[in-house]
Design an enzyme around this catalytic site. Structure first.
Site, mmCIF file in Angstrom:
data_model
loop_
_atom_site.group_PDB
_atom_site.id
_atom_site.type_symbol
_atom_site.label_atom_id
_atom_site.label_comp_id
_atom_site.label_asym_id
_atom_site.label_seq_id
_atom_site.Cartn_x
_atom_site.Cartn_y
_atom_site.Cartn_z
ATOM 1 N N GLU A 84 0.666 -1.083 0.099
ATOM 2 C CA GLU A 84 0.023 0.016 -0.232
ATOM 3 C C GLU A 84 0.879 1.088 0.142
ATOM 4 O O GLU A 84 1.696 1.342 0.932
ATOM 5 C CB GLU A 84 -0.918 0.091 1.121
ATOM 6 C CG GLU A 84 -1.945 1.202 1.265
ATOM 7 C CD GLU A 84 -2.761 1.326 2.533
ATOM 8 O OE1 GLU A 84 -3.549 2.361 2.386
ATOM 9 O OE2 GLU A 84 -2.904 0.276 3.049
ATOM 10 N N GLU A 109 5.036 4.911 3.971
ATOM 11 C CA GLU A 109 4.494 6.328 4.089
ATOM 12 C C GLU A 109 5.692 6.936 4.801
ATOM 13 O O GLU A 109 6.805 6.215 5.198
ATOM 14 C CB GLU A 109 3.571 6.216 5.342
ATOM 15 C CG GLU A 109 3.177 7.524 5.658
ATOM 16 C CD GLU A 109 2.643 8.551 4.511
ATOM 17 O OE1 GLU A 109 3.221 9.220 4.141
ATOM 18 O OE2 GLU A 109 1.491 8.299 4.303
ATOM 19 N N ASP A 136 10.711 6.308 0.575
ATOM 20 C CA ASP A 136 10.185 6.390 -0.596
ATOM 21 C C ASP A 136 9.606 5.054 -1.398
ATOM 22 O O ASP A 136 10.364 4.079 -1.336
ATOM 23 C CB ASP A 136 11.254 6.997 -1.735
ATOM 24 C CG ASP A 136 11.050 7.325 -2.955
ATOM 25 O OD1 ASP A 136 10.060 8.096 -3.400
ATOM 26 O OD2 ASP A 136 11.422 6.685 -4.008
ATOM 27 N N ASP A 159 -1.752 12.295 -4.353
ATOM 28 C CA ASP A 159 -1.836 13.630 -4.544
ATOM 29 C C ASP A 159 -2.024 13.906 -6.068
ATOM 30 O O ASP A 159 -1.178 13.367 -6.655
ATOM 31 C CB ASP A 159 -0.355 14.512 -3.989
ATOM 32 C CG ASP A 159 -0.663 15.846 -3.915
ATOM 33 O OD1 ASP A 159 -1.179 16.610 -4.852
ATOM 34 O OD2 ASP A 159 -0.327 16.546 -2.915
ATOM 35 N N TYR A 233 -11.403 11.488 4.375
ATOM 36 C CA TYR A 233 -10.906 12.348 3.378
ATOM 37 C C TYR A 233 -11.901 12.090 2.142
ATOM 38 O O TYR A 233 -12.633 12.786 1.448
ATOM 39 C CB TYR A 233 -9.612 12.101 2.651
ATOM 40 C CG TYR A 233 -9.243 12.853 1.595
ATOM 41 C CD1 TYR A 233 -9.103 14.287 1.323
ATOM 42 C CD2 TYR A 233 -9.712 12.190 0.365
ATOM 43 C CE1 TYR A 233 -9.025 14.800 0.066
ATOM 44 C CE2 TYR A 233 -9.466 12.803 -0.958
ATOM 45 C CZ TYR A 233 -9.137 14.069 -1.017
ATOM 46 O OH TYR A 233 -9.092 14.690 -2.098
ATOM 47 N N GLU A 234 -12.346 10.745 1.892
ATOM 48 C CA GLU A 234 -13.317 10.304 1.178
ATOM 49 C C GLU A 234 -14.518 10.826 1.357
ATOM 50 O O GLU A 234 -15.527 11.533 0.375
ATOM 51 C CB GLU A 234 -13.343 8.982 0.848
ATOM 52 C CG GLU A 234 -14.191 8.507 -0.356
ATOM 53 C CD GLU A 234 -14.117 6.826 -0.382
ATOM 54 O OE1 GLU A 234 -14.910 6.525 -1.253
ATOM 55 O OE2 GLU A 234 -13.303 6.168 0.019
#
Length: 254
Positions: A84, A109, A136, A159, A233-234
């Site tokens: 993920e 992350e 990364d 993003d 957020y969604e």
């Protein structure tokens, strides 16, 4: 992280800007901009980090380190594995790992506070099938994972870098999608979700152009779940009438 922009998914955090820097170890040159943000942990998070990070997490070396991770040793078993990219604070990560205890999840992350929140969620739920990588995502794909080693790759709400001059910062460019396809095993799944119509169009075109992938519908029999829990957020995106696009490909059988 692996995004050509903000590495974490845009679920619940919104850091400010930081100057762009080259990344990718030269093989996959790209413009990356990790956005700086305050990452102070609460006292409880700090104690949990000190207690559990060494077992469940690892920092990603900038140069990729000494080679692929021994995931069988790290998870203590051999199971289907999902990467993920940009797990944010990990609410979706925890829910999907709970729903699929027979699948091992590598959550990538760059932000320590997001990972600390995910670590708290793992601890509360008593989960054993999530490991955390801080760094990364493209370095992870290139240096730490072997070809044909993943059953799935999830990229939820990367993003979109909406300004045209920033499109080069987007994660899902042809070279990165090609790298994802290489790391997926035959029949493995790339699952992307975005609420940005322009980025959805670009991602769709890039994924469809990758000859090792073919677009599939979510109702098909797939080796991992593509049912996502809704995030904060969604919910905000839906309240703002921004439609969420789901894009799913599977790696063709060779």
């Amino acid at each position: 992280m692996g995004h050509h922009g903000r590495v974490h998914a845009r679920n619940e955090v919104d850091p400010g800007p930081e100057p762009a820097a080259p990344a990718g170890g030269g093989l996959y040159p790209r413009t990356t901009s990790f956005r700086s943000r305050r990452s102070a942990l609460s006292e409880a998070q700090r104690r949990l980090w000190e207690r559990r990070w060494a077992q469940l997490g690892t920092e990603v070396p900038a140069d990729g380190g000494a080679g692929p991770l021994d995931l069988t040793a790290w998870f203590g078993r051999c199971a289907p594995r999902v990467l993920e990219i940009g797990c944010g604070t990990g609410s979706a990560t925890v829910a999907m790992a709970q729903a699929e205890p027979d699948v091992d999840v590598l959550a990538v992350e760059v932000y320590r506070r997001g990972l600390a929140q995910l670590l708290s969620g793992i601890d509360r739920a008593g989960l054993a099938n999530i490991r955390l990588l801080r760094g990364d995502a493209v370095t992870v794909l290139h240096a730490l994972l072997a070809p044909d080693s993943l059953t799935g790759v999830r990229v939820f709400f990367p993003d979109p870098w909406p300004k045209a001059r920033h499109h080069k910062r987007r994660l899902l460019q042809p070279d990165v999608v090609a790298l994802i396809a290489e790391r997926l095993r035959p029949g493995g799944v790339l699952h992307v979700a975005t609420d940005h119509a322009g980025y959805a169009e670009q991602i769709g075109a890039v994924g469809d152009a990758e000859t090792r992938l073919r677009r599939v519908e979510p109702g098909r029999g797939l080796p991992i779940s593509v049912r996502r829990p809704a995030t904060k957020y969604e919910g905000k995106a839906r309240d703002a009438d921004r439609a969420v696009t789901e894009l799913i490909w599977e790696k063709r059988q060779s």
